[in-house]
Scaffold this active site. Sequence first.
Site, short mmCIF file in Angstrom:
data_model
loop_
_atom_site.label_atom_id
_atom_site.label_comp_id
_atom_site.label_asym_id
_atom_site.label_seq_id
_atom_site.Cartn_x
_atom_site.Cartn_y
_atom_site.Cartn_z
N GLU A 320 0.82 -1.22 0.00
CA GLU A 320 0.00 0.00 0.00
C GLU A 320 0.85 1.26 0.00
OE1 GLU A 320 -3.68 -1.86 2.62
OE2 GLU A 320 -2.08 -0.80 3.65
N PRO A 321 1.63 1.48 -1.04
CA PRO A 321 2.45 2.70 -1.04
C PRO A 321 1.59 3.93 -1.29
CG PRO A 321 2.62 1.58 -3.15
CD PRO A 321 1.78 0.70 -2.27
N GLY A 322 1.82 4.98 -0.54
CA GLY A 322 1.14 6.25 -0.79
C GLY A 322 2.19 7.28 -1.14
N ARG A 323 2.98 7.63 -0.11
CA ARG A 323 4.03 8.65 -0.27
C ARG A 323 4.98 8.32 -1.43
NH1 ARG A 323 5.97 11.19 4.44
NH2 ARG A 323 5.20 9.35 5.52
N ARG A 360 3.73 19.29 7.97
CA ARG A 360 4.67 18.21 8.30
C ARG A 360 5.91 18.70 9.04
NH1 ARG A 360 7.01 15.25 5.45
NH2 ARG A 360 6.64 13.31 6.59
N CYS A 391 -0.29 33.01 12.36
CA CYS A 391 0.03 33.69 13.62
C CYS A 391 0.60 32.69 14.60
CB CYS A 391 -1.21 34.34 14.17
SG CYS A 391 -1.71 35.66 13.12
N GLU A 392 1.80 32.21 14.30
CA GLU A 392 2.38 31.18 15.13
C GLU A 392 3.86 31.07 14.77
OE1 GLU A 392 -0.27 28.24 16.00
OE2 GLU A 392 1.22 26.68 16.35
N TYR A 421 0.72 13.93 1.83
CA TYR A 421 0.41 14.42 3.18
C TYR A 421 0.58 15.93 3.34
CZ TYR A 421 0.65 9.42 3.92
OH TYR A 421 0.45 8.07 3.81
N1 LLP Z 1 -1.28 1.56 4.62
C1 LLP Z 1 -1.70 1.91 5.84
C2 LLP Z 1 -2.53 0.97 6.61
C3 LLP Z 1 -1.36 3.15 6.38
O1 LLP Z 1 -1.77 3.48 7.59
C4 LLP Z 1 -0.56 4.04 5.62
C5 LLP Z 1 -0.19 5.34 6.15
C6 LLP Z 1 -0.16 3.65 4.34
C7 LLP Z 1 -0.53 2.40 3.88
C8 LLP Z 1 0.65 4.52 3.45
O2 LLP Z 1 1.89 4.87 3.96
P1 LLP Z 1 2.96 5.61 3.03
O3 LLP Z 1 3.39 4.64 1.97
O4 LLP Z 1 2.29 6.79 2.44
O5 LLP Z 1 4.05 5.99 3.95
N2 LLP Z 1 0.91 11.91 7.80
C9 LLP Z 1 2.17 11.20 7.91
C10 LLP Z 1 2.07 9.81 7.41
C11 LLP Z 1 1.00 9.01 8.09
C12 LLP Z 1 0.80 7.73 7.38
C13 LLP Z 1 -0.42 7.05 7.85
N3 LLP Z 1 -0.61 5.78 7.26
C14 LLP Z 1 3.25 11.99 7.19
O6 LLP Z 1 2.96 13.08 6.71
O7 LLP Z 1 4.40 11.58 7.13
#
Ligand code: LLP
Length: 463
Positions: A320-323, A360, A391-392, A421
């Site tokens: 499950e890549p997002g970033r 972030r 304002c911070e 993110y």
């Molecule tokens: N799968 C699950 C179950 C997750 O909880 C997450 C991220 C992902 C996949 C995707 O992770 P990635 O490949 O994008 O790292 N807001 C934080 C990151 C929180 C991630 C939450 N879960 C940031 O800005 O670094």
Amino acid sequence: MSRSAHPAGPRHADVLPEGHYSAPPADLNALDPKVWAQTVDRDQDGVVTVGGMSVTQLAEEYGTPAYVLDEADFRARARAWRTAFGTDADVFYAGKAFLSRAVVRWLQEEGLNLDVCSGGELATALSAGMPADRIAFHGNNKSPEEIERAVRAGVGRIVLDSFQEIVRVAHIAQSLGKRQRVQIRITVGVEAHTHEFIATAHEDQKFGIPLAGGQAAEAVRRALRLDGLEVIGIHSHIGSQIFDMSGFEVAAHRVVGLLKDIRDEHGVELPEIDLGGGLGIAYTSDDDPREPHEIAKALTEIVTRECEGAKLRTPRISVEPGRAIVGPTAFTLYEVGTVKPLEGLRTYVSVDGGMSDNIRTALYDAEYTVALVSRTSDAEPMLTRVVGKHCESGDIVVKDAFLPGDLAPGDLIAVPATGAYCRSMASNYNHALRPPVVAVREGEARVVVRRETEEDLLRLDVG
Ligand code: LLP
């Protein structure tokens, strides 16, 4: 403001205060391809271009701040993950990193599935035509309404996160006359080397069911007994922005260990495992992320080896890549408003956005780089802190960065690697209007998420 207009400002490496930076880069005009989207370049006038569009053109047409997303790069990265894992595995893009209907369509075209973790993300996915069976539904506290909607829609899997949820989903599915495919999310007890807030496989946090003490095994035992559920596998997500593969290896080892225990106890070989997302990207030139094919090879090898050892059929793997897909594909374009040198410290550069479009830095102490993009400059490097207009005093976008000493109001600067993110965690703090996401490709720009307006803000204020 020219360089000489603030001679008291810190100039370069001789008097540097504490910070994250190393020495100023050799060439401030260079754009390291590690941190910038694939099609980013400078034209003959020194103006940065992306997808064949210049940033000055983009700023004029769409205003600043704006997230500028390189569609070709997004598609290429999505495809690289898809290809690396091949047909024996599934890639679920984690929508929480950044989700819009355009993204959902690109994912469909590139053959990826989608992980959503809220009713809102599910609605976005379905409204853009993502087939429900290619959607995984996550979350540690899904509401009964969200569960019902997901089951009715026919999502491919719901990832169960607690004992209560096992019963809740089974009950809802049964009352709808359905059998819901589910995975059980476990915590494998790995300490991922990342920021505490984004590590998720150690036991003392809210996600998953601990493997320790037999809790995960008990969860499987209960789920297998319920008619409303079809248990298809085990899920593990160890955290985010991780470079070291060893955490994934330990996780895979422990997940396969559980599959073996399940086979021994129930005579059932669960057909799937999901190893989550979390692969790191380069925010600065010091980061060295792995390529999707290396990750796919490492994960597939370890799962296959562990399964051979346990005499199990190798399950279908999903990730499950997002970033790692969207992060590097966008930068945030800002206009410089003020340049304030503080003697013996650094120069504060204020831009027209801030912690409302990138939380972030404040939240995770994240590191970013920044570049002057509307022109090149031969001025000496100047140590800066790029701050927003909120304002911070913690409203910091880039903590320590070198920019040319002749930086002046009206210049455009850009912070790369803000695809993940940033828009998805953007806020209306100080009633800021959240910036648009402008997708560029082959000389054309298209707004995929428009800029908020004051009417948008006031529409919610019904008092
Ligand atoms: N799968 C699950 C179950 C997750 O909880 C997450 C991220 C992902 C996949 C995707 O992770 P990635 O490949 O994008 O790292 N807001 C934080 C990151 C929180 C991630 C939450 N879960 C940031 O800005 O670094």
